[in-house]
Motif scaffolding. Sequence first.
Motif, PDB file in Angstrom:
ATOM      1  N   ALA A 226     -26.806  33.860   1.991  1.00 25.18           N
ATOM      2  CA  ALA A 226     -27.593  32.949   2.819  1.00 25.18           C
ATOM      3  C   ALA A 226     -27.631  33.556   4.210  1.00 25.18           C
ATOM      4  O   ALA A 226     -26.584  33.905   4.767  1.00 25.18           O
ATOM      5  N   VAL A 227     -28.839  33.728   4.752  1.00 32.85           N
ATOM      6  CA  VAL A 227     -29.002  34.379   6.049  1.00 32.85           C
ATOM      7  C   VAL A 227     -30.049  33.631   6.861  1.00 32.85           C
ATOM      8  O   VAL A 227     -30.779  32.783   6.340  1.00 32.85           O
ATOM      9  N   THR A 228     -30.139  33.970   8.131  1.00 30.61           N
ATOM     10  CA  THR A 228     -31.309  33.601   8.929  1.00 30.61           C
ATOM     11  C   THR A 228     -31.982  34.897   9.353  1.00 30.61           C
ATOM     12  O   THR A 228     -31.309  35.914   9.581  1.00 30.61           O
ATOM     13  N   ALA A 229     -33.310  34.860   9.435  1.00 32.69           N
ATOM     14  CA  ALA A 229     -34.077  36.042   9.804  1.00 32.69           C
ATOM     15  C   ALA A 229     -34.923  35.748  11.029  1.00 32.69           C
ATOM     16  O   ALA A 229     -35.514  34.670  11.145  1.00 32.69           O
ATOM     17  N   ARG A 230     -34.969  36.720  11.940  1.00 31.10           N
ATOM     18  CA  ARG A 230     -35.809  36.582  13.130  1.00 31.10           C
ATOM     19  C   ARG A 230     -36.637  37.850  13.289  1.00 31.10           C
ATOM     20  O   ARG A 230     -36.104  38.957  13.221  1.00 31.10           O
ATOM     21  N   ILE A 231     -37.926  37.674  13.488  1.00 31.21           N
ATOM     22  CA  ILE A 231     -38.838  38.796  13.672  1.00 31.21           C
ATOM     23  C   ILE A 231     -38.960  39.080  15.159  1.00 31.21           C
ATOM     24  O   ILE A 231     -38.931  38.180  15.985  1.00 31.21           O
ATOM     25  N   GLU A 232     -39.105  40.371  15.518  1.00 23.51           N
ATOM     26  CA  GLU A 232     -39.202  40.752  16.926  1.00 23.51           C
ATOM     27  C   GLU A 232     -40.257  39.925  17.655  1.00 23.51           C
ATOM     28  O   GLU A 232     -41.277  39.554  17.092  1.00 23.51           O
ATOM     29  N   GLN A 233     -39.965  39.633  18.925  1.00 14.18           N
ATOM     30  CA  GLN A 233     -40.828  38.864  19.815  1.00 14.18           C
ATOM     31  C   GLN A 233     -40.981  37.412  19.377  1.00 14.18           C
ATOM     32  O   GLN A 233     -41.894  36.721  19.810  1.00 14.18           O
ATOM     33  N   SER A 234     -40.091  36.956  18.505  1.00 14.39           N
ATOM     34  CA  SER A 234     -40.073  35.546  18.106  1.00 14.39           C
ATOM     35  C   SER A 234     -38.653  35.027  18.245  1.00 14.39           C
ATOM     36  O   SER A 234     -37.696  35.752  17.986  1.00 14.39           O
ATOM     37  N   MET A 235     -38.517  33.788  18.662  1.00 16.80           N
ATOM     38  CA  MET A 235     -37.194  33.180  18.779  1.00 16.80           C
ATOM     39  C   MET A 235     -36.841  32.351  17.551  1.00 16.80           C
ATOM     40  O   MET A 235     -35.745  31.819  17.456  1.00 16.80           O
ATOM     41  N   ALA A 236     -37.783  32.238  16.606  1.00 17.65           N
ATOM     42  CA  ALA A 236     -37.562  31.392  15.423  1.00 17.65           C
ATOM     43  C   ALA A 236     -36.546  32.038  14.478  1.00 17.65           C
ATOM     44  O   ALA A 236     -36.717  33.176  14.042  1.00 17.65           O
ATOM     45  N   MET A 237     -35.470  31.294  14.185  1.00 11.86           N
ATOM     46  CA  MET A 237     -34.470  31.729  13.214  1.00 11.86           C
ATOM     47  C   MET A 237     -34.811  31.062  11.884  1.00 11.86           C
ATOM     48  O   MET A 237     -34.600  29.859  11.710  1.00 11.86           O
ATOM     49  N   ARG A 238     -35.357  31.824  10.951  1.00 12.51           N
ATOM     50  CA  ARG A 238     -35.873  31.261   9.704  1.00 12.51           C
ATOM     51  C   ARG A 238     -34.835  31.357   8.580  1.00 12.51           C
ATOM     52  O   ARG A 238     -34.235  32.419   8.379  1.00 12.51           O
ATOM     53  N   PRO A 239     -34.621  30.266   7.840  1.00 11.81           N
ATOM     54  CA  PRO A 239     -33.690  30.328   6.705  1.00 11.81           C
ATOM     55  C   PRO A 239     -34.209  31.296   5.649  1.00 11.81           C
ATOM     56  O   PRO A 239     -35.426  31.366   5.402  1.00 11.81           O
ATOM     57  N   ALA A 240     -33.304  32.028   5.040  1.00 14.24           N
ATOM     58  CA  ALA A 240     -33.694  33.047   4.066  1.00 14.24           C
ATOM     59  C   ALA A 240     -32.513  33.362   3.165  1.00 14.24           C
ATOM     60  O   ALA A 240     -31.378  32.950   3.423  1.00 14.24           O
ATOM     61  N   MET A 241     -32.796  34.107   2.101  1.00 16.68           N
ATOM     62  CA  MET A 241     -31.711  34.663   1.301  1.00 16.68           C
ATOM     63  C   MET A 241     -31.924  36.168   1.223  1.00 16.68           C
ATOM     64  O   MET A 241     -33.050  36.657   1.157  1.00 16.68           O
ATOM     65  N   MET A 242     -30.828  36.895   1.260  1.00 18.68           N
ATOM     66  CA  MET A 242     -30.903  38.357   1.286  1.00 18.68           C
ATOM     67  C   MET A 242     -30.100  38.939   0.138  1.00 18.68           C
ATOM     68  O   MET A 242     -29.013  38.452  -0.172  1.00 18.68           O
ATOM     69  N   ASN A 243     -30.649  39.979  -0.478  1.00 20.87           N
ATOM     70  CA  ASN A 243     -29.922  40.688  -1.523  1.00 20.87           C
ATOM     71  C   ASN A 243     -29.682  42.114  -1.066  1.00 20.87           C
ATOM     72  O   ASN A 243     -30.605  42.835  -0.690  1.00 20.87           O
ATOM     73  N   ILE A 244     -28.413  42.503  -1.085  1.00 24.63           N
ATOM     74  CA  ILE A 244     -28.018  43.869  -0.754  1.00 24.63           C
ATOM     75  C   ILE A 244     -27.538  44.524  -2.037  1.00 24.63           C
ATOM     76  O   ILE A 244     -26.632  44.012  -2.699  1.00 24.63           O
ATOM     77  N   GLY A 245     -28.144  45.632  -2.410  1.00 28.27           N
ATOM     78  CA  GLY A 245     -27.705  46.290  -3.634  1.00 28.27           C
ATOM     79  C   GLY A 245     -28.649  47.394  -4.077  1.00 28.27           C
ATOM     80  O   GLY A 245     -29.597  47.749  -3.375  1.00 28.27           O
ATOM     81  N   THR A 246     -28.403  47.913  -5.259  1.00 30.30           N
ATOM     82  CA  THR A 246     -29.163  49.047  -5.784  1.00 30.30           C
ATOM     83  C   THR A 246     -30.219  48.628  -6.800  1.00 30.30           C
ATOM     84  O   THR A 246     -30.764  49.465  -7.505  1.00 30.30           O
ATOM     85  N   ARG A 247     -30.477  47.327  -6.914  1.00 28.48           N
ATOM     86  CA  ARG A 247     -31.472  46.811  -7.856  1.00 28.48           C
ATOM     87  C   ARG A 247     -31.150  47.279  -9.283  1.00 28.48           C
ATOM     88  O   ARG A 247     -31.974  47.917  -9.946  1.00 28.48           O
ATOM     89  N   PRO A 248     -29.938  46.961  -9.784  1.00 30.35           N
ATOM     90  CA  PRO A 248     -29.520  47.487 -11.101  1.00 30.35           C
ATOM     91  C   PRO A 248     -30.408  47.028 -12.252  1.00 30.35           C
ATOM     92  O   PRO A 248     -30.540  47.758 -13.242  1.00 30.35           O
ATOM     93  N   THR A 249     -31.022  45.846 -12.150  1.00 24.00           N
ATOM     94  CA  THR A 249     -31.900  45.372 -13.225  1.00 24.00           C
ATOM     95  C   THR A 249     -33.098  46.298 -13.395  1.00 24.00           C
ATOM     96  O   THR A 249     -33.643  46.438 -14.493  1.00 24.00           O
ATOM     97  N   PHE A 250     -33.518  46.946 -12.293  1.00 22.66           N
ATOM     98  CA  PHE A 250     -34.665  47.855 -12.330  1.00 22.66           C
ATOM     99  C   PHE A 250     -34.241  49.324 -12.381  1.00 22.66           C
ATOM    100  O   PHE A 250     -35.064  50.216 -12.211  1.00 22.66           O
ATOM    101  N   GLY A 251     -32.937  49.573 -12.583  1.00 20.90           N
ATOM    102  CA  GLY A 251     -32.445  50.935 -12.679  1.00 20.90           C
ATOM    103  C   GLY A 251     -32.420  51.670 -11.354  1.00 20.90           C
ATOM    104  O   GLY A 251     -32.494  52.905 -11.327  1.00 20.90           O
ATOM    105  N   GLY A 252     -32.291  50.926 -10.264  1.00 16.06           N
ATOM    106  CA  GLY A 252     -32.284  51.541  -8.943  1.00 16.06           C
ATOM    107  C   GLY A 252     -30.994  52.294  -8.665  1.00 16.06           C
ATOM    108  O   GLY A 252     -29.966  52.061  -9.308  1.00 16.06           O
ATOM    109  N   MET A 253     -31.055  53.202  -7.701  1.00 15.90           N
ATOM    110  CA  MET A 253     -29.884  53.998  -7.330  1.00 15.90           C
ATOM    111  C   MET A 253     -29.531  53.808  -5.844  1.00 15.90           C
ATOM    112  O   MET A 253     -28.355  53.797  -5.491  1.00 15.90           O
TER     113      MET A 253
END
Length: 314
Positions: A226-253
Motif C-alpha cells: 500500500a503506497v501513496t503516489a505523487r506526480i511532479e508539480q502536483s501536491m496530491a498524494m494519491r492512494p495506490a498499490m505497488m508491486n516490486i518484483g521480477t514479474r515471475p508469472t510472466f517469466g520476467g528476470m
Amino acid sequence: MKTIHLGKDMQPMQPCVATIGFFDGVHRGHQYLIRQVTDEAKATGMESTVITFDRHPRQVLQSDYIPQLLSTPDSKLLMLSKTGIDNAVVLHFDMEMASLSAEEFITRILKERLNVRKLIIGYDNRFGHGRAEGFADYVRYGKEAGMEVIHANAFTLYGYNVSSSVIRRFLQDGEVEMAEKCLGYPYTISGTVRKGFQEGRKLGFPTANIDPATVCQMIPAKGAYAVTARIEQSMAMRPAMMNIGTRPTFGGMDVSLETNIFNFSDNIYGKLMLVSFIHRIRGEQKFDSLAQLREQLRMDRKLVEQQFSKDKEE
C-alpha cells in the motif's frame, strides 16, 4: 538554512556549534542529534551547523560501491532545512579529503575553515583516514585546536539505536512501517515513469512503471505494498498499490516497479513520480494463470483500501 559549499571563495564562517555525518535519510536519530546542536548553539549564542558530504565516502574509497541510499542529495538538504539548523556545509569528498587524519580534519577543516568551537559527535560516528581513531582522540585533538568535543547520546526506539543501517535492514525485510517509525515519515523513492509491458492494463489494473535506473535510492523488498503516489508539480498524494518484483508469472528476470494509482488515468510517461510506502501486503508470488493473478490483484486492492480506511480512522 544557508547551504555552503566549502571552497576558496567562501565567506568566513561565524563561530558555530556543529555536528558531522552523511545524514542519509535525516531520520529521527539524526533529528535528535541536530536538536542537541541547535539547543547548544542557542545557549551559547553561536550559529548551528551540520557538516555533510556530497557523496557517500565509500563511493570514493571503493570504486565498485553502489550505496543503498535512503535519500537523494536534494531531498537530504530539504529535510535538513526543516530541522532549524542555521547552516548546512557540504564538503566535496575526494581522495584528498579521505587521506586526512582525524587530527588534520579537525584542525584544517573544522577549526580553520569552518570556525567550529563545539563539535557534537553522533554516538557511532568515526571519521579521519581509515576511521582508525575514536572519541578520546577527537577530544584530545579538539582541545589542542581550542574546540570542545561532545559525545551525543543515541536515539533509541523499540530497543533499537536508530541509524541509517537499521532502517536499511527494515527495508530489506519489507518492514516499511518500522522504517517509517525510525525515519519519522514514510519511506519515499522517486523515479521517472516509463512505458511498461501493458500486462496490468489487460488485467484491469493499469500501472505507472518507474524506470529502476532512475531511482537513486534503496528499493524495499519484493512484494505488494500500500503506497501513496505523487506526480511532479502536483501536491496530491494519491492512494495506490505497488508491486516490486521480477514479474515471475510472466517469466520476467529484471526488477520492475509497477504502481496502480486508484481512480487515475492521466498520461504521465516521462514524469517524475514519488512513491511513499505505507504497508506491505504480501511478498512476491508466482501464479499458475492470469485468472489467479487477476483475483489476487483484486484482493490486494481490497486490502490496500482497508489500510487507507484504517489510517483515516486513526
